[in-house]
Scaffold this motif. Structure first.
Motif, PDB file in Angstrom:
ATOM      1  N   ARG A 173       0.800  -1.223   0.000  1.00 51.31           N
ATOM      2  CA  ARG A 173       0.000   0.000   0.000  1.00 51.31           C
ATOM      3  C   ARG A 173       0.838   1.282   0.000  1.00 51.31           C
ATOM      4  O   ARG A 173       0.490   2.259  -0.658  1.00 51.31           O
ATOM      5  N   THR A 174       1.910   1.283   0.727  1.00 46.08           N
ATOM      6  CA  THR A 174       2.709   2.511   0.876  1.00 46.08           C
ATOM      7  C   THR A 174       3.865   2.576  -0.101  1.00 46.08           C
ATOM      8  O   THR A 174       4.208   3.656  -0.597  1.00 46.08           O
ATOM      9  N   ILE A 175       4.468   1.451  -0.431  1.00 47.36           N
ATOM     10  CA  ILE A 175       5.808   1.489  -1.014  1.00 47.36           C
ATOM     11  C   ILE A 175       5.913   1.189  -2.504  1.00 47.36           C
ATOM     12  O   ILE A 175       6.911   1.539  -3.123  1.00 47.36           O
ATOM     13  N   TYR A 229      13.586  -5.557   2.756  1.00 48.83           N
ATOM     14  CA  TYR A 229      13.067  -5.817   4.108  1.00 48.83           C
ATOM     15  C   TYR A 229      11.551  -5.670   4.263  1.00 48.83           C
ATOM     16  O   TYR A 229      10.921  -6.477   4.963  1.00 48.83           O
ATOM     17  N   PRO A 230      10.893  -4.666   3.637  1.00 48.50           N
ATOM     18  CA  PRO A 230       9.431  -4.587   3.806  1.00 48.50           C
ATOM     19  C   PRO A 230       8.692  -5.840   3.329  1.00 48.50           C
ATOM     20  O   PRO A 230       7.634  -6.179   3.872  1.00 48.50           O
ATOM     21  N   PHE A 231       9.260  -6.531   2.343  1.00 47.89           N
ATOM     22  CA  PHE A 231       8.568  -7.695   1.789  1.00 47.89           C
ATOM     23  C   PHE A 231       8.712  -8.942   2.661  1.00 47.89           C
ATOM     24  O   PHE A 231       7.980  -9.915   2.476  1.00 47.89           O
ATOM     25  N   LEU A 286       3.669  -0.137   8.798  1.00 47.97           N
ATOM     26  CA  LEU A 286       4.866  -0.896   9.149  1.00 47.97           C
ATOM     27  C   LEU A 286       5.844  -0.965   7.979  1.00 47.97           C
ATOM     28  O   LEU A 286       7.057  -0.779   8.166  1.00 47.97           O
ATOM     29  N   THR A 287       5.330  -1.214   6.777  1.00 48.51           N
ATOM     30  CA  THR A 287       6.233  -1.273   5.616  1.00 48.51           C
ATOM     31  C   THR A 287       6.832   0.095   5.313  1.00 48.51           C
ATOM     32  O   THR A 287       7.990   0.192   4.897  1.00 48.51           O
ATOM     33  N   GLY A 288       6.029   1.171   5.520  1.00 50.05           N
ATOM     34  CA  GLY A 288       6.576   2.515   5.337  1.00 50.05           C
ATOM     35  C   GLY A 288       7.683   2.801   6.329  1.00 50.05           C
ATOM     36  O   GLY A 288       8.721   3.385   5.975  1.00 50.05           O
ATOM     37  N   ILE A 322       4.633   9.537   4.829  1.00 47.70           N
ATOM     38  CA  ILE A 322       3.752   9.008   3.781  1.00 47.70           C
ATOM     39  C   ILE A 322       3.023   7.778   4.300  1.00 47.70           C
ATOM     40  O   ILE A 322       1.818   7.601   4.082  1.00 47.70           O
ATOM     41  N   GLY A 323       3.769   6.927   5.013  1.00 50.01           N
ATOM     42  CA  GLY A 323       3.164   5.730   5.586  1.00 50.01           C
ATOM     43  C   GLY A 323       2.066   6.072   6.582  1.00 50.01           C
ATOM     44  O   GLY A 323       1.017   5.424   6.610  1.00 50.01           O
ATOM     45  N   ILE A 324       2.280   7.108   7.388  1.00 48.15           N
ATOM     46  CA  ILE A 324       1.265   7.508   8.375  1.00 48.15           C
ATOM     47  C   ILE A 324       0.003   7.993   7.681  1.00 48.15           C
ATOM     48  O   ILE A 324      -1.114   7.549   7.993  1.00 48.15           O
TER      49      ILE A 324
END
Length: 410
Positions: free
Chosen positions: A35-37, A173-175, A160-162, A261-263
């Motif tokens: 969603r974020t990245i 790492y996000p994946f 969390l991924t952001g 952006i993630g927030i």
């Protein structure tokens, strides 16, 4: 399972229902992983600048999820809800590995083909199974709990991924989060989920709802209630596809970092998810038409204000309003369809609705991407906001019932 031993109701089936709620949280987490990245992933890893090209991953996701939704509805009675849920998780496991080792943008597209099919099978299965379990009394509450778990997980994993991307880089790492989610989802389903077809047979024995002559045509065009819900579902996901793809790009242009952006992007699905704890039960007691009208109108107005907003707290506020508007409509879509269709046709009608609803992702990505490339992101956002307000007007003037009082849909 012997239908004589089957009892419909949320309280009677709370253990199985709770397992399905938890599993749907993991289903939502798989979307939150992207969603974020992904828009930044496209630019940083593959040098893709075209908004239409970047949003191509949402287009293929929407098309494949829509088709999977439709066939999940048609095949659920034949092969069983649990089998489709399990197969959906099996398809999810390779996705984070493909994204980690993607050598070109085509691999990202392929991963989103798998994600779309997986989401269609898993999310549709959990929706239908919960409706099967609870019977007529608490359908709205059941859908609220289902969508709460799914979209709260979307928001939390998006944040969390952001955070991980901001601290350790956009890949890989996000994946790793996706690897954990998909494996646990598969194991939970295999060990603890039970099929719910016997509950459909039980409800069928006493249900008096008139069957539709052609489920697809009635759900799409002819039945005023079902078709009104279907168009609103399509527009809802059309604007969600635009928010998913363009909002992170807009925030980058405003010099926000990955964490902020993630927030901002996470608040919208988080409010959407938590809000459904309340709006799902509301749809059992208040006018479904009113909830759909005001929910779509709130979304449209919030979207129209985004281009005029630069400050962090103003964007957070619009994200909250957008989440509240979506929370009003999302469980209400499904509880309205469940109320309007017979138990034997419910899975197919929900599948048809979810076909059109998730095609909205594809339409939203294409329309907003092309508009952004030719006229700028602001114009793309204005267009999607206007379409959302138009959808609320269709609910108001085409759907039977009152916008102000509780009514039975016909």
């Amino acid at each position: 399972m012997n239908t004589n031993s089957v009892k419909l109701g949320l309280r009677e089936n709370w253990k199985q229902f709770t397992i399905l709620v938890i599993i749907n949280g993991f289903v939502g987490g798989m979307i939150g992983m992207e969603r974020t990245i992904i828009p930044q992933f496209a630019e940083e890893e593959f040098g893709i600048a075209s908004k239409t090209a970047i949003l191509s991953f949402i287009t293929v996701f929407g098309i494949t999820k829509a088709i999977a939704n439709y066939y999940t509805g048609r095949l659920a009675n034949r092969f069983g809800r649990k089998n489709l849920l399990l197969f959906g998780w099996l398809l999810a496991i390779p996705i984070p590995f493909i994204l980690i080792y993607a050598g070109s943008w085509n691999w990202v597209i392929f991963a989103n083909v798998l994600l779309g099919i997986s989401q269609g099978l898993t999310w549709s299965s959990t929706v239908v199974m919960k409706i099967d379990l609870v019977g007529e009394k608490n359908r709205g509450l059941a859908m609220g709990l289902n969508e709460f778990a799914g979209y709260l997980a979307v928001g939390l994993v998006a944040f969390l991924t952001g955070y991980v991307a901001n601290k350790y880089g956009i890949a890989p790492y996000p994946f790793y989060i996706g690897i954990f989610i998909s494996v646990i989802g598969f194991v939970l389903t295999a060990l603890w989920v039970k099929d719910t077809r016997a509950f459909v047979h039980k409800e069928n024995a006493t249900d008096t709802t008139e069957e539709l002559k052609n489920v697809f045509m009635e759900s799409t065009f002819r039945n005023k209630t079902l078709s009104s819900v279907t168009q609103a579902g399509l527009i809802n996901n059309l604007n969600d596809g635009m928010i998913w793809g363009l909002l992170p790009i807009l925030l980058v242009s405003l010099d926000y970092n990955h964490e902020n952006i993630g927030i901002i992007t996470a608040i919208y699905p988080t409010v959407w998810g938590i809000g459904q704890l309340f709006t799902g039960k509301m749809s059992d007691n208040y006018s479904k038409k009113a909830m759909l009208f005001w929910g779509m109108l709130a979304q449209g107005l919030a979207i129209l204000l985004i281009p005029f907003s630069v400050g962090f707290y103003l964007l957070v506020s619009l994200s909250v309003i957008l989440g509240l508007g979506t929370a009003l409509v999302y469980p209400t879509f499904l509880s309205t369809i469940a109320q309007t269709t017979s138990p034997g046709q419910r899975a197919e009608s929900i599948g048809t609705f979810r076909l059109w609803r998730d095609l909205g992702y594809a339409f939203g990505a294409v329309i907003s991407g092309i508009t952004a490339d030719f006229f700028g992101i602001d114009h793309a956002i204005f267009l999607i906001g206007a379409l959302t307000i138009l959808s609320s007007m269709i609910i108001k003037f085409r759907m039977p019932g009152s916008v102000f009082f509780k009514e039975e849909m016909t």
